[in-house]
Design an enzyme around this catalytic site. Structure first.
Site, PDB file in Angstrom:
ATOM      1  N   GLU A  81       1.134  39.245 -29.324  1.00 59.83           N
ATOM      2  CA  GLU A  81      -0.032  39.347 -28.452  1.00 59.83           C
ATOM      3  C   GLU A  81       0.378  39.936 -27.112  1.00 59.83           C
ATOM      4  OE1 GLU A  81      -1.832  35.871 -26.429  1.00 59.83           O
ATOM      5  OE2 GLU A  81      -3.629  36.325 -27.596  1.00 59.83           O
ATOM      6  N   TYR A  87      -6.873  43.861 -24.199  1.00 60.74           N
ATOM      7  CA  TYR A  87      -6.299  42.795 -25.033  1.00 60.74           C
ATOM      8  C   TYR A  87      -5.795  43.412 -26.325  1.00 60.74           C
ATOM      9  CZ  TYR A  87      -5.710  38.885 -28.140  1.00 60.74           C
ATOM     10  OH  TYR A  87      -5.151  37.999 -29.018  1.00 60.74           O
TER      11      TYR A  87
END
Ligand code: ADP
Ligand code: MG
Length: 398
Positions: A197, A109
């Site tokens: 992101e 992530y």
């Protein structure tokens, strides 16, 4: 402002972030054609909507043939995708992105956000990619690495290497990871983003670092200096009420209640919504009409609030500091005279020239319900809304 995954990937690729080859399609036939152009024998078809969580909601499909691509996209086009981020009404699917399926061994992530307390860009990363960040922070908080960037020097290589080390990236891949991190940071900074992101960022079976997903959000107030970003806006993904407000320069957020709010100042608008709830009602919107609440702005605000068919009462709450209550009162009277509304209107004025403002409202002969304090205004709005509702129900019964 949000953009689509394929647009974010195109931007990040220009900043040195590696992404799989992919192509955009507007129809099932085009999706199959584009897969043929890309080559290979396994593709991922991805619904392009402004929301995450598509995988779990059926918006990301693995296909092994052109036939399967046609089937998968036939299923997607024209329908709404409901993910945990879209709300129950979902978001329309009008484009799909076809991407070569990538084999990977690890999911990471990576997020860049503005950290308000340190007033810096913060890099948030975790070795537990694939899950949403909320889930990671609930289940594996210890896996999260945070690092803030000193704006005067930008993201330094040593700092990017440190992040890579704490994620346990194999030594041979560290330079690629550094390039990815620095690329994301530069894209964030140069384009006035508020969020970047990549989830997941993967290590592929053939040892490359690739962004399989990408999300970028931009600061609406800086869009004027990035025309190439501003034109990526996709109104099909926005709440139509919010698009209309943005086009008129008003800060509006549509909600699901029945009491429309017209307020000057974001803080007062929040307090007004809270007080409506406290009084037993539900706000229909957040609306900050700004400091200079001129008659034109007030009129625009009325039209905007009334365009939401759930609105059954309107609460105007103005605190005049630099502004003047008499001007605002004029605005309300002009707006309601030109465009009468068929729901109760409650007005609370406070601050500069409040007496003159009250006089103007009283003299207008319009059925405006006046209030002196915020609590009183909210209570009157809720009572008027309930009474009006009862009356309407009785009329329908007759
Ligand atoms: P979302 O976050 O909206 O669910 P993603 O783009 O992250 O959408 O896709 C969901 C999952 O699908 C990813 O976590 C990844 O496991 C898989 N995936 C996405 N793109 C690819 C790809 N090109 N090749 C292989 N797997 C993929
Ligand atoms: Mg994702």
């Amino acid at each position: 402002m949000d953009i689509h995954e394929y647009q974010a990937k195109e931007i990040l690729a220009k900043f040195g972030v590696a992404v799989p080859p992919g192509a955009l399609a507007y129809s099932p036939e085009q999706a199959a054609y584009r897969a043929r152009e890309l080559g290979g024998n396994r593709w991922i078809v991805k619904a392009q909507v402004h929301a995450g969580g598509r995988g779990k909601a059926g918006g990301v499909k693995l296909c092994r043939s052109e036939h399967e691509i046609q089937d998968a996209t036939n299923e997607m086009f024209g329908r709404k995708l409901v993910t945990h981020q879209t709300g129950a009404e979902g978001k329309g699917i009008y484009r799909v992105y076809v991407e070569g399926a990538v084999e990977f061994t690890r999911e990471i992530y990576l997020g860049l956000v503005l950290d308000r307390s340190s007033q810096r860009v913060m890099i948030v990363a975790s070795s537990e990619g694939g899950m949403e960040i909320e889930e990671i922070s609930a289940k594996r908080p210890d896996s999260i690495v945070r690092s803030t960037v000193e704006p005067a020097v930008g993201l330094q290589e040593f700092q990017a290497r440190e992040i890579a080390f704490s994620l346990g990236i194999p030594a041979a891949l560290i330079p690629q990871m550094v390039r990815t991190l620095q690329g994301c940071y530069r894209a964030f900074r140069d384009l006035d983003a508020t969020m970047v992101e990549i989830n997941p960022l993967v290590i592929t079976a053939d040892n490359r670092i690739l962004a399989l997903d990408a999300k970028m959000t931009f600061d609406g107030n800086a869009l004027f200096r990035h025309p190439q970003i501003a034109e990526l806006r996709d109104k099909s993904q926005e709440d139509p009420r919010e698009s209309r407000a943005a086009d008129r320069g008003l800060a509006y957020i549509g909600l699901t209640g029945n009491i429309g709010c017209i307020v000057n100042g974001a803080g007062l608008a929040m307090a007004t919504m809270d007080t409506i709830k406290l009084a037993g009602g539900e706000p229909a919107n957040f609306l900050d009409i700004g400091g200079g609440a001129t008659p034109e702005r007030v009129a625009k605000a009325f039209r905007l609030v009334m365009s939401d068919e759930n609105v059954e009462a309107i609460l105007v709450n103005i605190f005049a500091g630099i502004n003047r209550c008499d001007w605002v009162a004029e605005g309300v009277v002009q707006a309601l005279t030109a465009n009468p509304v068929d729901v109760p209107v409650i007005v609370r004025l406070s601050g500069t020239n409040v007496e003159e403002g009250q006089k103007i409202l009283a003299k207008s002969g319009l059925p405006i319900i006046r209030a002196n304090t915020l609590m009183e205004a909210a209570e009157r709005a809720v009572t008027a809304w309930k009474n009006d509702r009862k009356q309407n129900t009785r009329m329908r019964a007759i």
